[in-house]
Enzyme design. Structure first.
Site, PDB file in Angstrom:
ATOM      1  N   ILE A   1      13.721  41.950  40.671  1.00  0.00           N
ATOM      2  CA  ILE A   1      15.072  41.400  40.619  1.00  0.00           C
ATOM      3  C   ILE A   1      15.670  41.502  39.202  1.00  0.00           C
ATOM      4  O   ILE A   1      16.894  41.470  39.037  1.00  0.00           O
ATOM      5  CB  ILE A   1      15.052  39.928  41.109  1.00  0.00           C
ATOM      6  CG1 ILE A   1      16.395  39.510  41.657  1.00  0.00           C
ATOM      7  CG2 ILE A   1      14.568  38.980  40.027  1.00  0.00           C
ATOM      8  CD1 ILE A   1      16.367  38.200  42.446  1.00  0.00           C
TER       9      ILE A   1
ATOM     10  N   HIS B   1       0.227  40.217  41.323  1.00  0.00           N
ATOM     11  CA  HIS B   1       1.158  41.341  41.517  1.00  0.00           C
ATOM     12  C   HIS B   1       0.976  42.386  40.451  1.00  0.00           C
ATOM     13  O   HIS B   1       0.552  42.089  39.335  1.00  0.00           O
ATOM     14  CB  HIS B   1       2.614  40.849  41.527  1.00  0.00           C
ATOM     15  CG  HIS B   1       2.999  40.052  40.330  1.00  0.00           C
ATOM     16  ND1 HIS B   1       2.667  38.722  40.198  1.00  0.00           N
ATOM     17  CD2 HIS B   1       3.683  40.374  39.209  1.00  0.00           C
ATOM     18  CE1 HIS B   1       3.134  38.263  39.045  1.00  0.00           C
ATOM     19  NE2 HIS B   1       3.744  39.252  38.405  1.00  0.00           N
TER      20      HIS B   1
ATOM     21  N   HIS C   1       3.156  45.376  38.413  1.00  0.00           N
ATOM     22  CA  HIS C   1       4.449  45.972  38.100  1.00  0.00           C
ATOM     23  C   HIS C   1       4.268  47.486  38.025  1.00  0.00           C
ATOM     24  O   HIS C   1       3.300  47.962  37.428  1.00  0.00           O
ATOM     25  CB  HIS C   1       4.950  45.507  36.729  1.00  0.00           C
ATOM     26  CG  HIS C   1       5.174  44.036  36.612  1.00  0.00           C
ATOM     27  ND1 HIS C   1       6.420  43.476  36.675  1.00  0.00           N
ATOM     28  CD2 HIS C   1       4.314  42.997  36.431  1.00  0.00           C
ATOM     29  CE1 HIS C   1       6.336  42.162  36.521  1.00  0.00           C
ATOM     30  NE2 HIS C   1       5.058  41.842  36.372  1.00  0.00           N
TER      31      HIS C   1
ATOM     32  N   ASN D   1       0.018  41.186  34.726  1.00  0.00           N
ATOM     33  CA  ASN D   1      -0.039  40.067  33.796  1.00  0.00           C
ATOM     34  C   ASN D   1      -0.956  38.993  34.375  1.00  0.00           C
ATOM     35  O   ASN D   1      -0.898  38.717  35.573  1.00  0.00           O
ATOM     36  CB  ASN D   1       1.361  39.481  33.579  1.00  0.00           C
ATOM     37  CG  ASN D   1       2.305  40.475  32.899  1.00  0.00           C
ATOM     38  OD1 ASN D   1       1.879  41.275  32.074  1.00  0.00           O
ATOM     39  ND2 ASN D   1       3.574  40.425  33.259  1.00  0.00           N
TER      40      ASN D   1
HETATM   41  P1  AMP Z   1       5.273  38.124  35.926  1.00  0.00           P
HETATM   42  O1  AMP Z   1       5.862  37.747  34.584  1.00  0.00           O
HETATM   43  O2  AMP Z   1       4.226  39.210  35.776  1.00  0.00           O
HETATM   44  O3  AMP Z   1       4.779  36.932  36.685  1.00  0.00           O
HETATM   45  O4  AMP Z   1       6.426  38.825  36.721  1.00  0.00           O
HETATM   46  C1  AMP Z   1       7.153  38.246  37.754  1.00  0.00           C
HETATM   47  C2  AMP Z   1       8.222  39.235  38.113  1.00  0.00           C
HETATM   48  O5  AMP Z   1       8.775  38.868  39.348  1.00  0.00           O
HETATM   49  C3  AMP Z   1       9.357  39.306  37.081  1.00  0.00           C
HETATM   50  O6  AMP Z   1       9.492  40.643  36.630  1.00  0.00           O
HETATM   51  C4  AMP Z   1      10.566  38.847  37.895  1.00  0.00           C
HETATM   52  O7  AMP Z   1      11.762  39.521  37.542  1.00  0.00           O
HETATM   53  C5  AMP Z   1      10.147  39.161  39.311  1.00  0.00           C
HETATM   54  N1  AMP Z   1      10.818  38.362  40.345  1.00  0.00           N
HETATM   55  C6  AMP Z   1      10.973  37.013  40.366  1.00  0.00           C
HETATM   56  N2  AMP Z   1      11.603  36.616  41.491  1.00  0.00           N
HETATM   57  C7  AMP Z   1      11.863  37.746  42.197  1.00  0.00           C
HETATM   58  C8  AMP Z   1      12.512  38.009  43.430  1.00  0.00           C
HETATM   59  N3  AMP Z   1      13.017  37.014  44.194  1.00  0.00           N
HETATM   60  N4  AMP Z   1      12.614  39.295  43.844  1.00  0.00           N
HETATM   61  C9  AMP Z   1      12.134  40.284  43.084  1.00  0.00           C
HETATM   62  N5  AMP Z   1      11.483  40.105  41.927  1.00  0.00           N
HETATM   63  C10 AMP Z   1      11.361  38.857  41.465  1.00  0.00           C
END
Ligand code: AMP
Ligand code: ZN
Length: 114
Positions: A31, A100, A102, A87
């Site tokens: 997002i 997750h 990236h 992460n």
């Molecule tokens: P992290 O810092 O590795 O936990 O990354 C979490 C990621 O999830 C970040 O890059 C956010 O931009 C992404 N994120 C959070 N909410 C959503 C959402 N509803 N849809 C898509 N990505 C999201």
């Protein structure tokens, strides 16, 4: 799991722009993209962090890495190159505690990791 954003995406309670899906994983556009291609790959099972993956349950890692290959092909960056990041916990920059990966690409990424 209740109150987990990524579980809510899997359940369809929160929408996403789906890129790829298998029985085990879901991939969708981030997002808040940090690169022209920024996809997040999550297991359908709620696993909080990489540290919660245990011996004998590493099939989820296979599924995530194979999905990264497929996402790269779908986004047309498989030959150009891309970066995968997982992460883990606070100092690793993890904000959402559902495992997750990236997948970043579509431009020459900087060498620095911090
Ligand atoms: P992290 O810092 O590795 O936990 O990354 C979490 C990621 O999830 C970040 O890059 C956010 O931009 C992404 N994120 C959070 N909410 C959503 C959402 N509803 N849809 C898509 N990505 C999201
Ligand atoms: Zn979850």
């Amino acid at each position: 799991m209740e109150d987990c954003i990524f579980c809510k995406i899997i359940n369809g309670e929160i929408p996403c722009v789906k890129v790829y899906e298998t029985e085990k994983v879901l991939a969708f556009d981030d997002i808040n993209p940090m690169a022209p291609v920024h996809v997040v790959i999550i297991p359908k099972e709620h696993i909080p962090t990489l540290m919660d993956v245990t011996q004998g349950k590493t099939d989820v890692l296979d599924a995530i890495f194979l999905a990264a290959q497929e996402v790269a092909r779908i986004k047309g960056i498989d030959k150009r190159g891309f970066r995968t990041i997982v992460n883990c916990n606070k100092e690793g920059g993890q904000l959402i505690f559902h495992l997750h990966m990236h997948v970043l690409g579509g431009k020459k990424l900087r060498d620095v990791l911090n």
